[in-house]
Design a protein around this motif. Structure first.
Motif, short mmCIF file in Angstrom:
data_model
loop_
_atom_site.label_atom_id
_atom_site.label_comp_id
_atom_site.label_asym_id
_atom_site.label_seq_id
_atom_site.Cartn_x
_atom_site.Cartn_y
_atom_site.Cartn_z
N ILE A 1 -59.46 -39.11 21.97
CA ILE A 1 -59.87 -39.05 20.56
C ILE A 1 -60.87 -40.16 20.25
N LYS A 2 -60.59 -41.35 20.74
CA LYS A 2 -61.45 -42.50 20.47
C LYS A 2 -61.39 -43.44 21.67
N ILE A 3 -62.55 -43.94 22.07
CA ILE A 3 -62.61 -44.87 23.19
C ILE A 3 -63.53 -46.02 22.80
N ASN A 4 -63.02 -47.23 22.92
CA ASN A 4 -63.87 -48.41 22.81
C ASN A 4 -63.36 -49.44 23.80
N LYS A 5 -63.96 -50.62 23.82
CA LYS A 5 -63.61 -51.60 24.85
C LYS A 5 -62.19 -52.16 24.73
N ASP A 6 -61.59 -52.07 23.55
CA ASP A 6 -60.26 -52.66 23.33
C ASP A 6 -59.14 -51.65 23.16
N LYS A 7 -59.48 -50.40 22.86
CA LYS A 7 -58.44 -49.43 22.54
C LYS A 7 -58.88 -48.03 22.93
N ILE A 8 -57.93 -47.25 23.41
CA ILE A 8 -58.16 -45.83 23.71
C ILE A 8 -57.09 -45.04 22.96
N VAL A 9 -57.52 -44.04 22.22
CA VAL A 9 -56.59 -43.18 21.49
C VAL A 9 -56.60 -41.82 22.17
N LEU A 10 -55.43 -41.39 22.62
CA LEU A 10 -55.28 -40.11 23.30
C LEU A 10 -54.44 -39.15 22.48
N GLU A 11 -54.71 -37.88 22.65
CA GLU A 11 -53.88 -36.83 22.10
C GLU A 11 -53.21 -36.14 23.29
N LEU A 12 -51.88 -36.13 23.30
CA LEU A 12 -51.12 -35.57 24.42
C LEU A 12 -50.20 -34.46 23.93
N SER A 13 -49.96 -33.50 24.79
CA SER A 13 -48.90 -32.54 24.52
C SER A 13 -47.58 -33.23 24.83
N LYS A 14 -46.50 -32.64 24.36
CA LYS A 14 -45.18 -33.20 24.65
C LYS A 14 -44.93 -33.21 26.15
N ASP A 15 -45.34 -32.16 26.85
CA ASP A 15 -45.16 -32.11 28.30
C ASP A 15 -45.96 -33.20 29.01
N GLU A 16 -47.18 -33.45 28.56
CA GLU A 16 -48.00 -34.51 29.16
C GLU A 16 -47.36 -35.87 28.94
N LEU A 17 -46.84 -36.09 27.74
CA LEU A 17 -46.14 -37.35 27.46
C LEU A 17 -44.92 -37.49 28.35
N GLY A 18 -44.21 -36.39 28.57
CA GLY A 18 -43.05 -36.42 29.45
C GLY A 18 -43.42 -36.81 30.87
N VAL A 19 -44.54 -36.30 31.36
CA VAL A 19 -44.99 -36.66 32.71
C VAL A 19 -45.30 -38.15 32.80
N LEU A 20 -46.01 -38.68 31.82
CA LEU A 20 -46.33 -40.11 31.82
C LEU A 20 -45.06 -40.97 31.73
N SER A 21 -44.15 -40.56 30.89
CA SER A 21 -42.90 -41.28 30.75
C SER A 21 -42.10 -41.25 32.05
N ASN A 22 -42.01 -40.08 32.66
CA ASN A 22 -41.28 -39.96 33.92
C ASN A 22 -41.92 -40.79 35.03
N ALA A 23 -43.24 -40.81 35.08
CA ALA A 23 -43.94 -41.60 36.10
C ALA A 23 -43.67 -43.09 35.91
N LEU A 24 -43.75 -43.56 34.67
CA LEU A 24 -43.48 -44.97 34.41
C LEU A 24 -42.03 -45.31 34.71
N ASN A 25 -41.13 -44.40 34.43
CA ASN A 25 -39.72 -44.61 34.76
C ASN A 25 -39.54 -44.78 36.26
N GLU A 26 -40.19 -43.94 37.05
CA GLU A 26 -40.10 -44.05 38.52
C GLU A 26 -40.65 -45.39 39.00
N VAL A 27 -41.76 -45.81 38.41
CA VAL A 27 -42.36 -47.09 38.79
C VAL A 27 -41.43 -48.24 38.43
N CYS A 28 -40.88 -48.22 37.22
CA CYS A 28 -40.00 -49.30 36.77
C CYS A 28 -38.74 -49.40 37.63
N ASN A 29 -38.30 -48.29 38.17
CA ASN A 29 -37.06 -48.29 38.95
C ASN A 29 -37.29 -48.22 40.46
N GLY A 30 -38.56 -48.11 40.87
CA GLY A 30 -38.83 -47.96 42.30
C GLY A 30 -39.51 -49.13 42.96
#
Length: 79
Positions: free
Chosen positions: A4-33
């Protein structure tokens, strides 16, 4: 997923619920792996901060099951 918006300090993304779930699951695996002693080196962030981000993503995912809400209703992560 849309950028949605990109600048040097901030990126604004629009995600579907499924896309958010994938990102959350990936971060969970990293945090626990990845061993705590190497987490900061490999990920470029302290594990405590990654877990805060994970909790934030999970809270958004849960709110997606509710009625429409504004991002201003969510607690933002402070650096």
């Amino acid at each position: 997923m849309n950028a949605i918006k990109i600048n040097k300090d901030k990126i604004v993304l629009e995600l579907s619920k499924d896309e958010l779930g994938v990102l959350s699951n990936a971060l969970n695996e990293v945090c626990n792996g990845i061993e705590v002693w190497e987490f900061d080196t490999r990920m470029g962030i302290k594990i405590e901060n990654a877990r805060i981000i994970l909790e934030f993503l999970n809270s958004i995912y849960k709110k997606a099951n509710q009625t429409t809400f504004s991002y201003n209703d969510l607690n933002h992560i402070e650096e």
